[in-house]
Write a protein that holds these residues in place. Structure first.
Motif, PDB file in Angstrom:
ATOM      1  N   VAL A   9     -36.447  93.627  18.799  1.00 24.92           N
ATOM      2  CA  VAL A   9     -37.561  92.721  18.522  1.00 24.92           C
ATOM      3  C   VAL A   9     -37.610  92.424  17.025  1.00 24.92           C
ATOM      4  O   VAL A   9     -37.712  91.259  16.612  1.00 24.92           O
ATOM      5  N   VAL A  37     -45.006  92.712  26.253  1.00 19.67           N
ATOM      6  CA  VAL A  37     -43.877  91.798  26.475  1.00 19.67           C
ATOM      7  C   VAL A  37     -43.984  90.624  25.498  1.00 19.67           C
ATOM      8  O   VAL A  37     -45.058  90.075  25.279  1.00 19.67           O
ATOM      9  N   ASN A  38     -42.851  90.273  24.901  1.00 20.31           N
ATOM     10  CA  ASN A  38     -42.799  89.148  23.976  1.00 20.31           C
ATOM     11  C   ASN A  38     -41.463  88.444  24.115  1.00 20.31           C
ATOM     12  O   ASN A  38     -40.556  88.953  24.773  1.00 20.31           O
ATOM     13  N   THR A  89     -36.626  92.996  30.449  1.00 19.69           N
ATOM     14  CA  THR A  89     -37.015  92.837  29.045  1.00 19.69           C
ATOM     15  C   THR A  89     -36.925  94.119  28.241  1.00 19.69           C
ATOM     16  O   THR A  89     -36.863  94.071  27.011  1.00 19.69           O
ATOM     17  N   GLY A 111     -43.456  94.273  22.021  1.00 16.10           N
ATOM     18  CA  GLY A 111     -42.428  95.049  22.698  1.00 16.10           C
ATOM     19  C   GLY A 111     -42.881  96.457  23.024  1.00 16.10           C
ATOM     20  O   GLY A 111     -42.246  97.162  23.799  1.00 16.10           O
ATOM     21  N   MET A 165     -39.428  95.995  28.053  1.00 12.99           N
ATOM     22  CA  MET A 165     -40.776  96.093  27.480  1.00 12.99           C
ATOM     23  C   MET A 165     -41.816  96.381  28.553  1.00 12.99           C
ATOM     24  O   MET A 165     -41.650  96.011  29.707  1.00 12.99           O
TER      25      MET A 165
END
Length: 169
Positions: free
Chosen positions: A10, A107-108, A100, A135, A102
């Motif tokens: 991230v 979540v990003n 992801t 994240g 995450m």
């Protein structure tokens, strides 16, 4: 706060854009968007969520979608149309974690697999700054939305989400 709060991928994705951002620490009990905004006084209009969607027909197509917290993703029409699928649903928390890396609440769009389409609702781009997951559930990211367009496979889509009528602060 320090970029050290972020997962490596991230942090690397954010830094690769060359645009400014800030990282803030948060209480993990308030990592979800609505509790975070309430506790820390951030307007919901300035908060953006990243949601993973997965097709059922054909099976296996996925996309990450970024939308404002005051909107609802149009999975039954616009997202299906953009992805070119006939059946679509929200990915489970387990699938989201698997794809992801995450947790829900963190979540990003940063550090995702470069092959995963990133669909950004056009309304996000109108904000002067957006709050995003980091994240992890212990931090948040504030950034100008133009930073999102610099990510791999990013597309800004009109009408990806619709207003929920959520109260603005």
């Amino acid at each position: 706060m320090s970029i050290d709060l972020l997962p490596t991928e991230v942090a690397a994705a954010l830094q690769s854009t060359g645009m400014p951002f800030r990282v803030v620490e948060c209480d993990p009990d308030y990592a979800d968007t609505f509790p975070y905004c309430e506790k820390y006084g951030v307007p919901l209009d300035d908060a953006a969520n990243t949601i993973l969607v997965a097709s059922k027909r054909p099976k296996g197509k996925m996309a990450a979608c970024v939308l404002l917290a005051t909107t609802r993703l149009d999975v039954n029409h616009r997202v299906k149309q953009v992805m070119g699928v006939s059946r679509l649903s929200f990915a489970s928390a387990e699938k989201t974690r698997e794809v992801t890396g995450m947790e829900i609440g963190g979540v990003n769009p940063f550090g995702l697999d470069g092959d995963l389409p990133l669909l950004i609702d056009a309304a996000v781009m109108e904000r002067p700054e957006v709050l995003l997951g980091a994240g992890v559930r212990t931090a948040k990211i504030f950034a100008h939305p133009r930073l999102l367009e610099l990510l791999p496979n990013a597309s800004v889509v009109e009408g990806l989400a619709h207003s929920t009528g959520a109260a603005r602060r």
